[in-house]
Structure formats: C-alpha cells, structure tokens
Design an enzyme around this catalytic site. Sequence first.
Site, PDB file in Angstrom:
ATOM      1  N   LYS A   1       0.834  -1.208   0.000  1.00  0.00           N
ATOM      2  CA  LYS A   1       0.000   0.000   0.000  1.00  0.00           C
ATOM      3  C   LYS A   1       0.866   1.255   0.000  1.00  0.00           C
ATOM      4  O   LYS A   1       0.534   2.248  -0.664  1.00  0.00           O
ATOM      5  CB  LYS A   1      -0.929   0.010   1.215  1.00  0.00           C
ATOM      6  CG  LYS A   1      -1.826   1.248   1.318  1.00  0.00           C
ATOM      7  CD  LYS A   1      -2.738   1.401   0.108  1.00  0.00           C
ATOM      8  CE  LYS A   1      -3.522   2.722   0.122  1.00  0.00           C
ATOM      9  NZ  LYS A   1      -4.548   2.769   1.179  1.00  0.00           N
TER      10      LYS A   1
ATOM     11  N   LYS B   1       0.150  11.767   5.264  1.00  0.00           N
ATOM     12  CA  LYS B   1       0.428  10.732   6.266  1.00  0.00           C
ATOM     13  C   LYS B   1       0.971   9.472   5.620  1.00  0.00           C
ATOM     14  O   LYS B   1       1.956   8.881   6.071  1.00  0.00           O
ATOM     15  CB  LYS B   1      -0.846  10.454   7.066  1.00  0.00           C
ATOM     16  CG  LYS B   1      -0.722   9.366   8.124  1.00  0.00           C
ATOM     17  CD  LYS B   1      -1.129   7.979   7.624  1.00  0.00           C
ATOM     18  CE  LYS B   1      -2.604   7.909   7.247  1.00  0.00           C
ATOM     19  NZ  LYS B   1      -2.996   6.518   6.865  1.00  0.00           N
TER      20      LYS B   1
END
Length: 297
Positions: free
Chosen positions: A172, A240
């Site tokens: 990811k 983030k």
Amino acid sequence: MSQKIAFIGLGVMGAPMAANLQRAGFDVTGYNRSPGKAAALLKVGGREASSAQEAVQGADFVLTMLPDSPDIETVVLDEGGVLDAMQPGARLIDLSTIAPETARRVFVQGREKEVPVLDAPVSGGEQGAIEATLSIMVGGERSDFEVATSVLGALGKTVTYLGPAGAGQTVKAANQLIVAGTIELVAEALTFLDAHGVQLEDAVQVLQGGLAGSTVLERKGPAMLGRSFEPGFRIDLHHKDLGIYSSAVREAGVASPLGQVISGLMASARAQGLGSLDHSALLLQVEKLSGHAKDQQ
C-alpha cells in the site's frame, strides 16, 4: 446463520464498505467514534453499536478502517481495546493504511490472544468503496487469508495475498507513492497545457486513450478540469501515507529520489492550507508555483 461482522470506523471509506457487507448477506454492526456516521449501514439493515467493545461482542470478524497508526494503537491495542474485547478464534482484518511495523505489532498481539490478524489496506478511493471494486492488499498467514476471502470479496474486485504480516501495508505504501506521483504529473501537465492555450477537455481525452492513460487521469482528471476538490481522499491523509513510505524506505535502505520530492510537494500543499481538500488539489499548488493561480471552487 449469517456470519457476524463488527465494522469499526464508518468514515468516507468505511461507511459504504460496511453497507456492502450487509448487502452481501453478513450481519454487520458498525461503530464510529464520532456520531452520525451509520446512516448508510442502518439503511440496508445493519446495526449501530454505542462502543467498539459492544460492536465486537460475538463477532466472527472484526474489520477496522481507521485513519492512522496511533488510532489503531488506541482503539485496537490499548488495554480495554478491540483485541481485549474479541473472543478467541474471532478474526481481525485491518483495512486501514498504517505503518508496516504497526501491522506486525497488531499481528503479534492478536496471536497472543488467539485472534488471527490480517493487514488488508485498500486502494480505489471512495468510488471504489461504494462500488465494491477496491483493490485489497493482504498480509498475514495464508490460511487466515483463505478463511477471509468471502468477506474481502464483498469489498473488492482485486483481492491479493502478498505475504506475512505487514506485506499488505508495504505494498500500500508503494501504491500511495505511485498515485501521488501520477497526480502531481497530471497537475503539471494540465498547467502546462493551459499555459499554451490548449483545450483541456480534448487534451485529457486523447491522453487517456494513449500510453499516458491511467486510472488517476480517468478519475481525477474531470475533477481537476472542473476545479472541484471535494475530498474523496484528503491531502492530509496522503501526506500521512507518504510519511509511512518515507520511513519504510529508510528502514529498507533503498534510494527513492523522486519519492522524496513528491513527499515534499504533498507536505508543502498541506502547509499551504490545502490539507482538507482532495489530493487532486495538488493542481492548485502547481498553478501557484507557476504564477497561474486561479480561484478554486
């Protein structure tokens, strides 16, 4: 009897995912820390719990979709959290995007409590969550993955086992690098074309038909052209995620020169107050850097 699922985190992504599980025949109870997020689930026959601990009681599967590693640590790992409330043999699937090291910690603590854990971050954005066409990247034990395929298959079109705990989160992180880099390049290309007076809609159409075509251009191009930056995935969250990538790169000791530039550009956009907008709002930053700033919608 249908399997019971607790779904923790009914935000932009979690709410439609929980509703899709209910539609697929699972018995879903949802919980969100801020109230008023369960409407989509309730509409299709699901239930809402007043706490995460209440939601997981008797659940066969617990799915979490939370913003960041600290949220997982608080909601799942802390004393009195989700892992403490789960019955042995129930299975935890974390759909959040968090640090691979946090995913591995959840896996270890789950094993200590006889709770199998999969890290299963997703890609495809809000539309993919609504349409149940997400790409799901799974780490953990393969045998646990095989047990969870019916659950994950109700959420995504591409569900892939990638290796041991943390592998899903590692893939990811790579996904988020590619997406951010592609959005930045689309933004630069649109600004370049506009500066030369090219008709942008026609240009995007022909680009999408060639080698430059991509899912990013298909899904984000129209929003950029329409200057509509309603968040499907906020710059704050992509910032983030790139932080997770940068940390993992340092840990692996590999070079990522373009990755660091992209991370810096995302951080700059956030510092300019764009954090609450969709990540396609990188276009606004490129326009500003180019002296072509326009009004945003």
